[in-house]
Scaffold this motif. Structure first.
Motif, mmCIF file in Angstrom:
data_model
loop_
_atom_site.group_PDB
_atom_site.id
_atom_site.type_symbol
_atom_site.label_atom_id
_atom_site.label_comp_id
_atom_site.label_asym_id
_atom_site.label_seq_id
_atom_site.Cartn_x
_atom_site.Cartn_y
_atom_site.Cartn_z
ATOM 1 N N SER A 73 0.204 22.813 -3.892
ATOM 2 C CA SER A 73 -0.970 21.972 -4.159
ATOM 3 C C SER A 73 -1.564 21.391 -2.890
ATOM 4 O O SER A 73 -2.741 21.022 -2.866
ATOM 5 N N THR A 74 -0.766 21.283 -1.836
ATOM 6 C CA THR A 74 -1.273 20.757 -0.563
ATOM 7 C C THR A 74 -1.835 21.858 0.328
ATOM 8 O O THR A 74 -2.332 21.564 1.429
ATOM 9 N N ARG A 75 -1.780 23.108 -0.119
ATOM 10 C CA ARG A 75 -2.204 24.230 0.712
ATOM 11 C C ARG A 75 -3.198 25.166 0.038
ATOM 12 O O ARG A 75 -3.866 25.937 0.715
ATOM 13 N N LEU A 76 -3.265 25.129 -1.294
ATOM 14 C CA LEU A 76 -4.137 26.066 -2.015
ATOM 15 C C LEU A 76 -5.202 25.312 -2.803
ATOM 16 O O LEU A 76 -4.965 24.174 -3.252
ATOM 17 N N PRO A 77 -6.360 25.925 -3.016
ATOM 18 C CA PRO A 77 -7.356 25.323 -3.905
ATOM 19 C C PRO A 77 -6.793 25.212 -5.321
ATOM 20 O O PRO A 77 -5.997 26.058 -5.748
ATOM 21 N N PRO A 78 -7.199 24.195 -6.072
ATOM 22 C CA PRO A 78 -6.684 24.019 -7.438
ATOM 23 C C PRO A 78 -6.871 25.233 -8.330
ATOM 24 O O PRO A 78 -6.010 25.530 -9.163
ATOM 25 N N VAL A 79 -7.981 25.964 -8.172
ATOM 26 C CA VAL A 79 -8.219 27.125 -9.033
ATOM 27 C C VAL A 79 -7.171 28.204 -8.773
ATOM 28 O O VAL A 79 -6.685 28.863 -9.719
ATOM 29 N N VAL A 80 -6.780 28.388 -7.524
ATOM 30 C CA VAL A 80 -5.767 29.387 -7.194
ATOM 31 C C VAL A 80 -4.407 28.954 -7.728
ATOM 32 O O VAL A 80 -3.656 29.766 -8.296
ATOM 33 N N LEU A 81 -4.091 27.681 -7.570
ATOM 34 C CA LEU A 81 -2.809 27.181 -8.059
ATOM 35 C C LEU A 81 -2.718 27.286 -9.578
ATOM 36 O O LEU A 81 -1.676 27.671 -10.124
ATOM 37 N N SER A 82 -3.800 26.971 -10.275
ATOM 38 C CA SER A 82 -3.807 27.100 -11.740
ATOM 39 C C SER A 82 -3.593 28.552 -12.155
ATOM 40 O O SER A 82 -2.862 28.835 -13.116
ATOM 41 N N PHE A 83 -4.226 29.469 -11.432
ATOM 42 C CA PHE A 83 -4.044 30.891 -11.738
ATOM 43 C C PHE A 83 -2.589 31.300 -11.536
ATOM 44 O O PHE A 83 -2.006 32.006 -12.381
ATOM 45 N N LEU A 84 -1.971 30.882 -10.442
ATOM 46 C CA LEU A 84 -0.587 31.258 -10.167
ATOM 47 C C LEU A 84 0.363 30.674 -11.206
ATOM 48 O O LEU A 84 1.318 31.346 -11.624
ATOM 49 N N GLY A 132 -0.323 29.994 -14.359
ATOM 50 C CA GLY A 132 -0.472 30.775 -15.587
ATOM 51 C C GLY A 132 0.127 32.156 -15.463
ATOM 52 O O GLY A 132 0.767 32.653 -16.402
ATOM 53 N N ALA A 133 -0.060 32.805 -14.303
ATOM 54 C CA ALA A 133 0.459 34.158 -14.117
ATOM 55 C C ALA A 133 1.984 34.170 -14.165
ATOM 56 O O ALA A 133 2.588 35.075 -14.771
ATOM 57 N N TRP A 134 2.628 33.185 -13.523
ATOM 58 C CA TRP A 134 4.087 33.124 -13.553
ATOM 59 C C TRP A 134 4.591 32.979 -14.983
ATOM 60 O O TRP A 134 5.523 33.662 -15.409
ATOM 61 N N GLN A 135 3.980 32.096 -15.738
ATOM 62 C CA GLN A 135 4.415 31.907 -17.118
ATOM 63 C C GLN A 135 4.033 33.099 -17.991
ATOM 64 O O GLN A 135 4.679 33.365 -19.008
ATOM 65 N N SER A 175 -5.254 30.127 -17.811
ATOM 66 C CA SER A 175 -4.827 28.874 -17.185
ATOM 67 C C SER A 175 -5.975 28.246 -16.398
ATOM 68 O O SER A 175 -6.160 27.022 -16.422
ATOM 69 N N VAL A 176 -6.752 29.067 -15.699
ATOM 70 C CA VAL A 176 -7.910 28.549 -14.960
ATOM 71 C C VAL A 176 -8.940 27.962 -15.910
ATOM 72 O O VAL A 176 -9.517 26.884 -15.664
ATOM 73 N N ILE A 177 -9.180 28.640 -17.023
ATOM 74 C CA ILE A 177 -10.159 28.149 -18.009
ATOM 75 C C ILE A 177 -9.714 26.804 -18.585
ATOM 76 O O ILE A 177 -10.532 25.903 -18.800
ATOM 77 N N LEU A 178 -8.419 26.653 -18.825
ATOM 78 C CA LEU A 178 -7.919 25.397 -19.392
ATOM 79 C C LEU A 178 -8.065 24.232 -18.427
ATOM 80 O O LEU A 178 -8.191 23.087 -18.848
ATOM 81 N N GLY A 179 -8.037 24.510 -17.123
ATOM 82 C CA GLY A 179 -8.226 23.445 -16.147
ATOM 83 C C GLY A 179 -6.932 23.018 -15.483
ATOM 84 O O GLY A 179 -5.873 23.621 -15.664
ATOM 85 N N GLN A 180 -7.020 21.945 -14.717
ATOM 86 C CA GLN A 180 -5.875 21.459 -13.962
ATOM 87 C C GLN A 180 -4.921 20.659 -14.840
ATOM 88 O O GLN A 180 -5.334 19.891 -15.705
#
Length: 637
Positions: free
Chosen positions: A120-131, A133-136, A68-73
Motif C-alpha cells: 500500500s505504500t508503494r502501489l496505487p490503490p487500484v493495482v493493490l485492489s486488483f492484486l 482480488g486476483a490472489w483470492q 475487486s477493483v470495481i468494488l473499491g478499496q
C-alpha cells in the motif's frame, strides 16, 4: 337451415404469419446463439486438457482482480483498527514503544498484514485492489481441483468440477470478504491447497511423500498467518485418517503432515512469539493470560463466547439457527442456505443408515470413493470444531466454500443417480443465488490516488504521548503521523496491575505534551449529494430544474433541485440537502469530546475541549476526519 360462415383461411406466407415467423426466427436465433456461447465456453474452459485448466485459472485471476477493483478499496473495521497499524508496528519495531494503542488486537500476530501494508505504500490503490482480488481468485482453481478429485469417474467431470469450483466462490463469507484484508479469504488458498494435496491420489511412494510435505507446509502457513485456521488443521487430520480408514498408513501420513505443519508454523511464528515473551512474558498477549500471568493484562482467557450456542437444542440444530438468524453468528448477517441443506441431506442420509434401508443402486461412476469421504469428513469436522470454538461465521470461510461439493456428494448418497443430478444441481444453484442476492460487505471506499492519507497535526513534530480513545477504529492513522509520537490506548484492552503504571510512565516522560486523537463528525448525506450532483452533471440533467425535479420525485429523494447551491459558483440546477437534514458538525464534535472525556477520566486524564482542532484524513475517497486535542493529567484525589 342457418348458413354457417367459415373464417377465411390464411394462405401460407400471408401477412398473418409474419409475426409468428419473426418470433420463431428470433427464438431460433437466440437458441443458436446460446448454444454457440455455451459450446465455446465449454470448449475453452472445461477441464478437457491442461491448456484449458491453465486458461480457466488465468481467467479466474483476471476476473477476480477486476471485480475487486470495481468494488473499491477495502475499509473494514479490523483494517481501520489494527491490521494497518500492526504491520507498521512490526516493520518499525514499535512493540515496546507504543502501549496497546488499538486495544485487545494490538499484539495479534502481524505477519498476515505485512504484505498489504508494504504494497500500500508503494502501489496505487487500484493495482493493490486488483492484486488482492486476483490472489483470492486462486481459490477457484483449487476448489475445482478438489471437486475434480472427488468425482473421479463422473462422466461429466470436465464441466462439473469447474462449476462446483465457481459455486464455492459464490458463498456468503467469501463474497463478503472478497478483496479485503480480513484474512479468512487471504489464507484460504493455503488451506484449500493443503486439502487438495491431502486427498490427491498417492500413486508413487516418492510423489506421496513430497505431496504430504507440501500439504503440511500449506497448513502450517495457514495457521501461522491466522490462528483461527487451527480449525482446519483438526479437520485435515480427520480427513487424512478417514481416507486411510484409520490404518497404520493413515497414522503415518498424519504424522508427516503434522510434523511438517509444526515446522512451518514455528518458522513463521517463532520469532514473533519469542519477541512477545521477552517483552511481556506472554507470547499470545492478552489471550490466555490466566496461564502466562503477564502483569500487563488481566488473568483471563479472553475468549469471546457470545456467539456460541447456548442450549442443547441450539447445539443440535445450529445450521438451522444460523440460517434463519444470520445475526446469531456475526455482526454482519450473511445470508446462506448451504449449511441448512447440507444439514438436512446429512440427517436424511444418517436416517437411511440407522434404519438399515436399502440404498439406491448407483452406477459405477457414482460409487462412493475415498476422496468423497475425505471431503465430507473435512467439511463436517470443520463445522463441529468451529461451532465449539468460535461460531463466528466468517471463520467458516473455507468450509463454506467446500460445502457445495460436500452437498453434491451427500445428495448422491441418498438418491438414484439421475434424480440426484437434478436435485444436487438445483440445490447448489440455489445456494449460490441466495449468497449472491444477499451479498453484503464489511466496508468499502472509492479508489483514490492514495489509499491512506491524513493531515499532520504539527508542522514540526516533537516527542509527545498520544492517547487513543478507542471510540472509533483509528489505528490506521498512526503510521501516517510522526514516529516521534508514542501511542497508548486507554480503551478496549483487559488491563492488568502493570498497565496503568506503564501508561503513567509514558505520559510522565513528555510533560506538557500529551494529546488525544478523537473521531470527528462527518456529514455522510452531503457526500452522497455531492456524488449525485456529479452524476447529474455527467448525464446533462442540470440544465433545468424541471427535469431534475421529475427524477427526484420518481426516486423519492429527500433532496430537492435548486439553481446554484450554497457556496456554488454555478448557475446550473443542483440537488440541495435541506438544512433540517444536515449534520451540525460542531455539535457532533462536542458530543464526541464528551464521550472521550468519560474514557480519559478513568485514567486521571482531562481533555481540554477548546484545544481540539479538526484534521482532514481519508481512506480512498472516503473522508475520515479526526480531532487533535490537548490532554492534561488530573489530580487522582
Amino acid at each position: 337451415m342457418p348458413i354457417s360462415r367459415s373464417r377465411p383461411v390464411a394462405k401460407a406466407g400471408s401477412s398473418r404469419d409474419f409475426p409468428q415467423q419473426r418470433n420463431g426466427s428470433r427464438m431460433r436465433f437466440a437458441g443458436r446463439l446460446k448454444a454457440r456461447i455455451t459450446n465455446a465456453l465449454s470448449e475453452r474452459f472445461s477441464f478437457t486438457s491442461q491448456s484449458n485448466v491453465l486458461a480457466s485459472a488465468f481467467t479466474s485471476l483476471i476476473v477476480a482482480g477486476l471485480i475487486s477493483v470495481i468494488l473499491g478499496q477495502d475499509r473494514n473495521w479490523d483494517l481501520m483498527n489494527y491490521h494497518y497499524y500492526a504491520a507498521y508496528a512490526y516493520l518499525n519495531d514499535r512493540v515496546g514503544v507504543d502501549l496497546a494503542p488499538v486495544g485487545l488486537q494490538s499484539y495479534f500476530p502481524p505477519l498476515l498484514d505485512v504484505p498489504y501494508f508494504w504494497l500500500s505504500t508503494r502501489l496505487p490503490p487500484v493495482v493493490l485492489s486488483f492484486l488482492m482480488g486476483a490472489w483470492q481468485g486462486a481459490c477457484f482453481i483449487l476448489l475445482s481441483g478438489i471437486a475434480w478429485t472427488a468425482l473421479p469417474n463422473d462422466d461429466r467431470r470436465v464441466t462439473r468440477a469447474p462449476l462446483l469450483g465457481l459455486a464455492g466462490m459464490l458463498s456468503s463469507v467469501f463474497l463478503s470478504e472478497f478483496g479485503s484484508t480480513m484474512g479468512d479469504n487471504t489464507t484460504a488458498p493455503f488451506v484449500l491447497g493443503a486439502v487438495l494435496l491431502a486427498i490427491w491420489p498417492h500413486d508413487r511412494a516418492g510423489a506421496s511423500v513430497w505431496r504430504l510435505l507440501a500439504c503440511g507446509v500449506c497448513m502450517g502457513l495457514a495457521v501461522g498467518l491466522k490462528l483461527t485456521n487451527a480449525v482446519y488443521a483438526v479437520a485435515l487430520a480427520a480427513g487424512i485418517l478417514v481416507g486411510a480408514a484409520c490404518s497404520r498408513r493413515g497414522v503415518l501420513h498424519l504424522t508427516v503432515v503434522t510434523l511438517t505443519s509444526l515446522v512451518a508454523f514455528g518458522a513463521l511464528k517463532g520469532a514473533w512469539f519469542h519477541q512477545m515473551w521477552i517483552a511481556f512474558r506472554n507470547p499470545l498477549l492478552p489471550q490466555f493470560n490466566a496461564l502466562f500471568k503477564s502483569p500487563l493484562a488481566s488473568e483471563t482467557l479472553v475468549s469471546d463466547t457470545r456467539w456460541l450456542p447456548k442450549t442443547g437444542i441450539e447445539w443440535m440444530t445450529w445450521p438451522v439457527q444460523m440460517t434463519l438468524d444470520p445475526a446469531r453468528v456475526g455482526e454482519v448477517g450473511l445470508r446462506q442456505i448451504v449449511w441448512l441443506l447440507l444439514f438436512l441431506a446429512t440427517a436424511w442420509w444418517v436416517i437411511h443408515l440407522v434404519h438399515g434401508r436399502r440404498r439406491p443402486q448407483h452406477p459405477p461412476q457414482l460409487a462412493p470413493v475415498v476422496t468423497q469421504r475425505q471431503v465430507v469428513a473435512f467439511v463436517g469436522t470443520s463445522f463441529v470444531v468451529w461451532m465449539a470454538m468460535f461460531s463466528i461465521h466468517r471463520y467458516l470461510a473455507v468450509a463454506e466454500m467446500m460445502a457445495s461439493i460436500a452437498l453434491w456428494i451427500v445428495i448422491h448418497r441418498i438418491s438414484s443417480a439421475d434424480r440426484a443430478h437434478r436435485l444436487a444441481t438445483v440445490a447448489v444453484v440455489a445456494c449460490a443465488l441466495v449468497a449472491v442476492m444477499g451479498w453484503t460487505g464489511w466496508g468499502r471506499a472509492g479508489l483514490g490516488q492514495t489509499g491512506f492519507q491524513a493531515e499532520t497535526p504539527e508542522a514540526t513534530p516533537e516527542p509527545a504521548t498520544v492517547v487513543m480513545t478507542g471510540i472509533e477504529p483509528q489505528g490506521w492513522i498512526i503510521p501516517i503521523l510522526s514516529a516521534e509520537y508514542r501511542f497508548v490506548g486507554v480503551s478496549g484492552f483487559p488491563e492488568g496491575p502493570g498497565y496503568q503504571a506503564r501508561a503513567r510512565a509514558m505520559w510522565d516522560s513528555t510533560p506538557g505534551r500529551i494529546f488525544a486523537i478523537l473521531p470527528a463528525a462527518d456529514d455522510r448525506r452531503q457526500q452522497r449529494v455531492a456524488r449525485l450532483n456529479r452524476a447529474v452533471e455527467l448525464l446533462g440533467l442540470n440544465e433545468t430544474c424541471a427535469r431534475l425535479q421529475w427524477w427526484a420525485a420518481k426516486l423519492k429523494l429527500e433532496i430537492q433541485p435548486e439553481f446554484g447551491g450554497i457556496g456554488s459558483p454555478s448557475r446550473k440546477c443542483e440537488l440541495i440537502l435541506p438544512a433540517s437534514r444536515s449534520v451540525d458538525l460542531a455539535l457532533e464534535d462536542h458530543r464526541l469530546q464528551e464521550q472521550a472525556m468519560q474514557v480519559l477520566a478513568r485514567h486521571n486524564l482531562q481533555l481540554l475541549s477548546p484545544s481540539c482542532v479538526r484534521k482532514r484524513a481519508s481512506i480512498g475517497t472516503d473522508p475520515q476526519p479526526y480531532q487533535w486535542c490537548r490532554v492534561v493529567q488530573s489530580d487522582p484525589g
